[in-house]
Design a protein around this motif. Sequence first.
Motif, PDB file in Angstrom:
ATOM      1  N   VAL A   1       0.834  -1.204   0.000  1.00  0.00           N
ATOM      2  CA  VAL A   1       0.000   0.000   0.000  1.00  0.00           C
ATOM      3  C   VAL A   1       0.869   1.254   0.000  1.00  0.00           C
ATOM      4  N   LEU A   2       1.892   1.278   0.879  1.00  0.00           N
ATOM      5  CA  LEU A   2       2.736   2.468   0.995  1.00  0.00           C
ATOM      6  C   LEU A   2       3.582   2.697  -0.256  1.00  0.00           C
ATOM      7  N   GLN A   3       4.046   1.603  -0.869  1.00  0.00           N
ATOM      8  CA  GLN A   3       4.969   1.759  -1.991  1.00  0.00           C
ATOM      9  C   GLN A   3       4.249   1.866  -3.331  1.00  0.00           C
ATOM     10  N   PHE A   4       3.256   1.030  -3.555  1.00  0.00           N
ATOM     11  CA  PHE A   4       2.592   1.016  -4.864  1.00  0.00           C
ATOM     12  C   PHE A   4       1.272   1.785  -4.868  1.00  0.00           C
ATOM     13  N   GLY A   5       0.616   1.863  -3.700  1.00  0.00           N
ATOM     14  CA  GLY A   5      -0.658   2.580  -3.640  1.00  0.00           C
ATOM     15  C   GLY A   5      -0.486   4.068  -3.400  1.00  0.00           C
ATOM     16  N   ILE A   6       0.259   4.433  -2.337  1.00  0.00           N
ATOM     17  CA  ILE A   6       0.440   5.842  -1.983  1.00  0.00           C
ATOM     18  C   ILE A   6       1.696   6.419  -2.623  1.00  0.00           C
ATOM     19  N   GLY A   7       2.711   5.594  -2.811  1.00  0.00           N
ATOM     20  CA  GLY A   7       3.952   6.079  -3.401  1.00  0.00           C
ATOM     21  C   GLY A   7       4.897   6.690  -2.407  1.00  0.00           C
TER      22      GLY A   7
END
Length: 350
Positions: A214-220
């Motif tokens: 989520v942090l890396q691919f969803g929110i960036g």
Amino acid sequence: MSANLDAATTSQPSGNTPEAGPPGGRGLVAKLAAIVVGLTAAITLMLCAFGLPSANGGPRHAPLGVSGPESAVAAVQKQLPGDDWEVTAYDNSRDLVRAVEERDAAGGLAFDEDGLTVYTATAGGQMISNAISGLGTALAGQQHVSATVHDVVPFPKDDPRGTGLASAALPMIFGGMLPAIALLQFFPGHANLRTRLAGVVAFALAGGAAVTAVLQFGIGTLDGNYWVTSLGLGLGMAALAVPFLGLESLLGYAGFGVGSVVMMFLGNPLSGLTTGPYWLPDGWSTLGQLLPPGASGSLLRANAFYDGTGAGGPALVLGLWTLAGVALMYAADRRRNGKAGSKAGDTPAV
């Protein structure tokens, strides 16, 4: 005889008998007062735990690199208070940038004939980076030169302020508490100790992978090797959940409650996840980095933004917390087996 009974009966006033109060009235009031006082103390403690570190925040022995002419470096070292900044001189700006990249410095000031270049590492701590930027601007103004800010270790472009990192604090803590609570409910009893431990390990791996995704691919927010970062987050969740299981196994739900209070009221506000460790008051930062939330946040920064530089210390802390939880579970297992053996030995043979 009957006359005496009639006289005794008629001597009691029929309409003026006082009604008895509810049984245990004073005990009820005392219990209610204790609950009110306890809740008030809990709210006050929560305010102090979350408010005091922020109110007293500021640079605390933050490593600051400086390069340039000896006169400029000496002036900076003399002007900056030693309790706030630990100034280290570097031969040139390249060495200074390398020190920031390798986490030997939180930022730096490079003086040259063109002016002043301010080097920051926003991903290493937003607040300390802002302080270094402000410091460089002030020094440039005093020397009547221009200041240029260069972010050596920034957040990714999709989340330049690192808002996703700040929002990860509570999921990381609850990622340790919730699986422990669920496994204690669905697999109660001493016979399920190993089952609960296996469940926590499986959840830590899955939860770390999900939160990192989520942090890396969803929110960036994150920018690093996905699998290394997810394993680090999983270790952080295990370092919370396994001690919770160990405390409950050895001390019951009272032990689980004490662990939860410590992690929520100390581990969370002292983690430095949003500010970086150099922004907390002396002693508080050290304590925060020795607790799982702070160590987990430091490991996350190291893996996501610094290619693993500085990951050894927080990984060791998290590993020790995990082993401590396993040791508590082992101690509970030995104590239960010892009691069962003593009871079996006391039973007379038939």
